[in-house]
Scaffold this active site. Structure first.
Site, PDB file in Angstrom:
ATOM      1  N   GLU A 111       0.857  -1.007  -0.077  1.00 32.95           N
ATOM      2  CA  GLU A 111      -0.075  -0.196   0.163  1.00 32.95           C
ATOM      3  C   GLU A 111       0.884   1.274   0.048  1.00 32.95           C
ATOM      4  O   GLU A 111       1.913   1.006   0.595  1.00 32.95           O
ATOM      5  CB  GLU A 111      -0.870  -0.053   1.373  1.00 32.95           C
ATOM      6  CG  GLU A 111      -1.960   0.978   1.188  1.00 32.95           C
ATOM      7  CD  GLU A 111      -2.973   0.692   2.519  1.00 32.95           C
ATOM      8  OE1 GLU A 111      -3.415  -0.236   2.966  1.00 32.95           O
ATOM      9  OE2 GLU A 111      -3.131   1.827   3.067  1.00 32.95           O
ATOM     10  N   ASP A 113       0.248   5.359   0.609  1.00 38.69           N
ATOM     11  CA  ASP A 113      -0.953   6.204   0.946  1.00 38.69           C
ATOM     12  C   ASP A 113      -0.548   7.658   1.111  1.00 38.69           C
ATOM     13  O   ASP A 113       0.540   8.174   1.678  1.00 38.69           O
ATOM     14  CB  ASP A 113      -1.098   5.821   2.663  1.00 38.69           C
ATOM     15  CG  ASP A 113      -1.600   4.717   2.798  1.00 38.69           C
ATOM     16  OD1 ASP A 113      -2.275   4.011   2.122  1.00 38.69           O
ATOM     17  OD2 ASP A 113      -1.512   4.150   3.833  1.00 38.69           O
ATOM     18  N   GLU A 115      -2.892  10.420   3.207  1.00 38.84           N
ATOM     19  CA  GLU A 115      -4.167  10.710   4.207  1.00 38.84           C
ATOM     20  C   GLU A 115      -3.996  12.076   4.650  1.00 38.84           C
ATOM     21  O   GLU A 115      -2.929  12.539   5.111  1.00 38.84           O
ATOM     22  CB  GLU A 115      -3.997   9.699   5.276  1.00 38.84           C
ATOM     23  CG  GLU A 115      -4.268   8.330   4.827  1.00 38.84           C
ATOM     24  CD  GLU A 115      -4.434   7.561   6.030  1.00 38.84           C
ATOM     25  OE1 GLU A 115      -5.365   6.693   6.170  1.00 38.84           O
ATOM     26  OE2 GLU A 115      -3.466   7.468   6.797  1.00 38.84           O
TER      27      GLU A 115
END
Ligand SMILES: *[C@@H]1O[C@H](CO)[C@@H](O)[C@H](O)[C@H]1NC(C)=O
Ligand SMILES: *[C@@H]1O[C@H](CO)[C@@H](O)[C@H](O)[C@H]1NC(C)=O
Length: 299
Positions: A111, A113, A115
């Site tokens: 993953e 990311d 955010e």
């Protein structure tokens, strides 16, 4: 090769290296092409909380008491260049999180990311990034942005190739995760196709000042807006272990295998001026910085 030709070839190679090191442009990813949402993406959940503007050239995610929402790419990709223009929830966004990320769909997942953690009106957003490999994350970095991300659209992009994962904000590199698999034994996202996802949801148990600031539903709905929807990746079935054109695409060519000197200077500048948290410097968590930290210039 005749000695003279060899010398000339070496000289040209040196020039090429110097250009790559200082040219800046030589190593910037290709310019994204804006397309409508429908070309590359579909809703993931709470379809009724997604609003389409201008035939899908702009999409707005709504979060209210009943639900957040999200969308994902139609395809899965092994390597490529992915970007999104996002305008984050304006005003009082405390408790909300907007995410833009790549993820594989298996248990030992990879993953990558972005955010965005909301805040009270006038207080700064936090951008948290993370990299999971083989199901292991714990590589959080948090920065403040050098602009108000709720006022205009800004671009957030990932360049992912055989050699590195680079995160960009408006073409400024904010993080790099190199493929240190061969010599340092750090797992690298290499053989699991990923989809891109985006979502807006309520995370007031942790997002703002560590969960102390709660979502104020009197200010709902919370709206995040998107444009661009650029995807330039090697499409692969979710089970594929490699991409059909592996190594041959533009993003794997020498000028994209590392950041150049100008980009590393910008990265160092972001580190110095905007870092809030860096797992590489978290002595309580890691007595010695994890092996990738020096390679990625995070220490
Ligand atoms: C990149 O990762 C793959 C998979 O772990 C590995 O086979 C390859 O040797 C790595 N390359 C480098 C330069 O570490
Ligand atoms: C919210 O604002 C406070 C006060 O300025 C700050 O400490 C915090 O880092 C900001 N961001 C988040 C997501 O908590």
């Amino acid at each position: 090769m005749a000695p003279g030709a060899a010398a000339a070839a070496v000289a040209m190679a040196v020039v090429a290296v110097l250009l790559a090191a200082e040219g800046g442009l030589a190593a910037a990813p290709r310019k994204p092409v804006d397309v409508p949402f429908q070309k590359n993406y579909v809703p993931t959940w709470a379809e009724d909380h997604i609003h389409y503007v201008d035939g899908g050239r702009e999409v707005q995610l709504y979060l209210d008491r009943s639900s957040g929402t999200g969308f994902q790419t139609r395809g899965s990709y092994l390597f490529g260049h992915f970007s999104m223009h996002i305008k984050l929830v304006a005003g009082d966004s405390a408790g909300t999180v907007t995410a833009f990320y790549l993820s594989s769909q298996n248990s030992e997942h990879d993953e990558i990311d972005f955010e965005f953690l909301g805040n009270r009106t006038g207080q700064p957003y936090i951008l948290q990034t993370n990299v999971f490999t083989g199901g292991k994350g714990d590589r959080e970095q948090r920065i403040y942005l050098w602009f108000d991300p709720t006022k205009e659209y800004h671009s957030y992009a990932v360049l992912w190739n055989l050699y590195m994962v680079a995160f960009f904000v408006d073409d400024v590199p904010i993080r790099v995760f190199k493929n240190s698999s061969a010599d340092l034994g750090v797992r690298y996202p290499f053989s699991q196709p990923m989809k891109l996802y985006s979502s807006l949801w309520n995370a007031d148990d942790w997002a703002t000042r560590g969960g102390r600031e709660k979502t104020d539903w009197a200010n709902a709905p919370f709206v995040a807006s998107y444009r661009g929807f650029h995807v330039d990746g090697c499409e692969a079935s979710a089970e594929a272990r490699y991409c059909a054109t592996q190594g041959a695409r533009w993003w794997d060519q020498p000028e994209f295998r590392d950041l150049d000197a100008a980009q590393y200077r910008k990265l160092a500048d972001v580190r110095r001026r905007y870092t809030i948290y860096n797992y590489c410097a978290d002595k309580d968590r890691y007595a010695a910085a994890p092996p990738e930290c020096a390679r990625d210039r995070d220490v």
